[in-house]
Design a protein around this motif. Sequence first.
Motif, mmCIF file in Angstrom:
data_model
loop_
_atom_site.group_PDB
_atom_site.id
_atom_site.type_symbol
_atom_site.label_atom_id
_atom_site.label_comp_id
_atom_site.label_asym_id
_atom_site.label_seq_id
_atom_site.Cartn_x
_atom_site.Cartn_y
_atom_site.Cartn_z
ATOM 1 N N ARG A 72 0.837 -1.214 0.000
ATOM 2 C CA ARG A 72 0.000 0.000 0.000
ATOM 3 C C ARG A 72 0.869 1.259 0.000
ATOM 4 N NH1 ARG A 72 -2.983 -3.415 3.084
ATOM 5 N NH2 ARG A 72 -2.157 -2.690 5.067
ATOM 6 N N ALA A 73 1.937 1.254 0.789
ATOM 7 C CA ALA A 73 2.817 2.424 0.853
ATOM 8 C C ALA A 73 3.540 2.650 -0.468
ATOM 9 C CB ALA A 73 3.835 2.252 1.978
ATOM 10 N N CYS A 74 3.832 1.577 -1.191
ATOM 11 C CA CYS A 74 4.599 1.669 -2.443
ATOM 12 C C CYS A 74 3.710 1.725 -3.682
ATOM 13 C CB CYS A 74 5.557 0.487 -2.550
ATOM 14 S SG CYS A 74 6.818 0.469 -1.263
ATOM 15 N N HIS A 75 2.386 1.825 -3.475
ATOM 16 C CA HIS A 75 1.453 1.867 -4.605
ATOM 17 C C HIS A 75 1.795 3.035 -5.538
ATOM 18 C CE1 HIS A 75 -2.247 1.168 -6.754
ATOM 19 N NE2 HIS A 75 -2.594 2.438 -6.586
ATOM 20 N N LYS A 76 1.909 2.734 -6.818
ATOM 21 C CA LYS A 76 2.237 3.714 -7.865
ATOM 22 C C LYS A 76 3.591 4.383 -7.643
ATOM 23 C CE LYS A 76 -2.408 4.611 -9.436
ATOM 24 N NZ LYS A 76 -3.390 5.599 -9.836
ATOM 25 N N ARG A 77 4.508 3.666 -7.010
ATOM 26 C CA ARG A 77 5.871 4.146 -6.819
ATOM 27 C C ARG A 77 6.795 3.213 -7.594
ATOM 28 N NH1 ARG A 77 6.564 8.598 -6.403
ATOM 29 N NH2 ARG A 77 8.647 8.285 -5.596
ATOM 30 N N TYR A 124 8.111 5.826 2.162
ATOM 31 C CA TYR A 124 8.445 5.963 3.580
ATOM 32 C C TYR A 124 7.455 6.885 4.286
ATOM 33 C CZ TYR A 124 10.652 8.119 7.637
ATOM 34 O OH TYR A 124 10.883 8.630 8.879
ATOM 35 N N VAL A 125 7.182 8.050 3.692
ATOM 36 C CA VAL A 125 6.272 9.021 4.313
ATOM 37 C C VAL A 125 4.854 8.444 4.380
ATOM 38 C CG1 VAL A 125 5.222 11.305 4.064
ATOM 39 C CG2 VAL A 125 7.666 11.017 3.695
ATOM 40 N N ARG A 126 4.436 7.737 3.338
ATOM 41 C CA ARG A 126 3.109 7.108 3.361
ATOM 42 C C ARG A 126 3.019 6.093 4.499
ATOM 43 N NH1 ARG A 126 2.267 5.355 -2.917
ATOM 44 N NH2 ARG A 126 1.691 7.377 -3.770
ATOM 45 N N PHE A 127 4.035 5.240 4.593
ATOM 46 C CA PHE A 127 4.046 4.216 5.638
ATOM 47 C C PHE A 127 4.066 4.869 7.017
ATOM 48 C CE2 PHE A 127 5.912 1.033 8.423
ATOM 49 C CZ PHE A 127 5.262 -0.127 8.038
ATOM 50 N N ALA A 128 4.912 5.879 7.176
ATOM 51 C CA ALA A 128 5.029 6.568 8.463
ATOM 52 C C ALA A 128 3.727 7.253 8.845
ATOM 53 C CB ALA A 128 6.165 7.588 8.418
ATOM 54 N N SER A 129 3.012 7.811 7.878
ATOM 55 C CA SER A 129 1.768 8.517 8.194
ATOM 56 C C SER A 129 0.720 7.576 8.770
ATOM 57 C CB SER A 129 1.224 9.238 6.966
ATOM 58 O OG SER A 129 0.739 8.320 6.016
ATOM 59 N N LYS A 135 -1.827 12.951 13.057
ATOM 60 C CA LYS A 135 -3.124 13.535 13.426
ATOM 61 C C LYS A 135 -3.479 14.769 12.603
ATOM 62 C CE LYS A 135 -3.773 10.719 16.898
ATOM 63 N NZ LYS A 135 -4.193 9.417 16.496
ATOM 64 N N ASP A 136 -2.444 15.479 12.128
ATOM 65 C CA ASP A 136 -2.709 16.696 11.376
ATOM 66 C C ASP A 136 -1.558 16.962 10.412
ATOM 67 O OD1 ASP A 136 -0.625 17.670 12.968
ATOM 68 O OD2 ASP A 136 -1.975 18.712 14.341
#
Length: 149
Positions: A72-77, A124-129, A135-136
């Motif tokens: 999911r984090a790497c989708h379209k990467r 990385y940022v997607r996974f971390a989020s 929260k914001d």
Amino acid sequence: MKCPYCSHENTRVIDSRPTEDDSSIRRRRVCDECGKRFTTYEKIDSIPLIIIKKDNNREAYDRAKVEGGLFRACHKRPVSARQITTLVDEVENEIFGRTEKEISSQVIGEILMNRLKDLDAVAYVRFASVYREFKDVNTFVDELKKLLN
């Protein structure tokens, strides 16, 4: 081993060798009935690793959950399925190599994020989020600043 094509019970091993990371054995097989070839992987079955979740519940380690989160984090990467599988293999080798048989999900998440950071910054940022439950927007921006420094 049952043939995945015709379900015949008799198959033969025609080649056997360790995988690159020596974590399993790759076996090339041929079906005696239909003649088709297929590959199997043999891994040592060890004591299951128990994951301690954020709410302190415990459950058995599930590779599919880790892979699903990474896909999911790497989708379209520009990250291939092979790269994700390799990353999961490396993380598994690290966590299964530990002496303790219970490990917190936070430890696994941090290991995954550190390796994902080197693979693809956006993934990385997607996974971390998701993992860190941003929260914001400010939390998101703070993580981006850490990544840029």
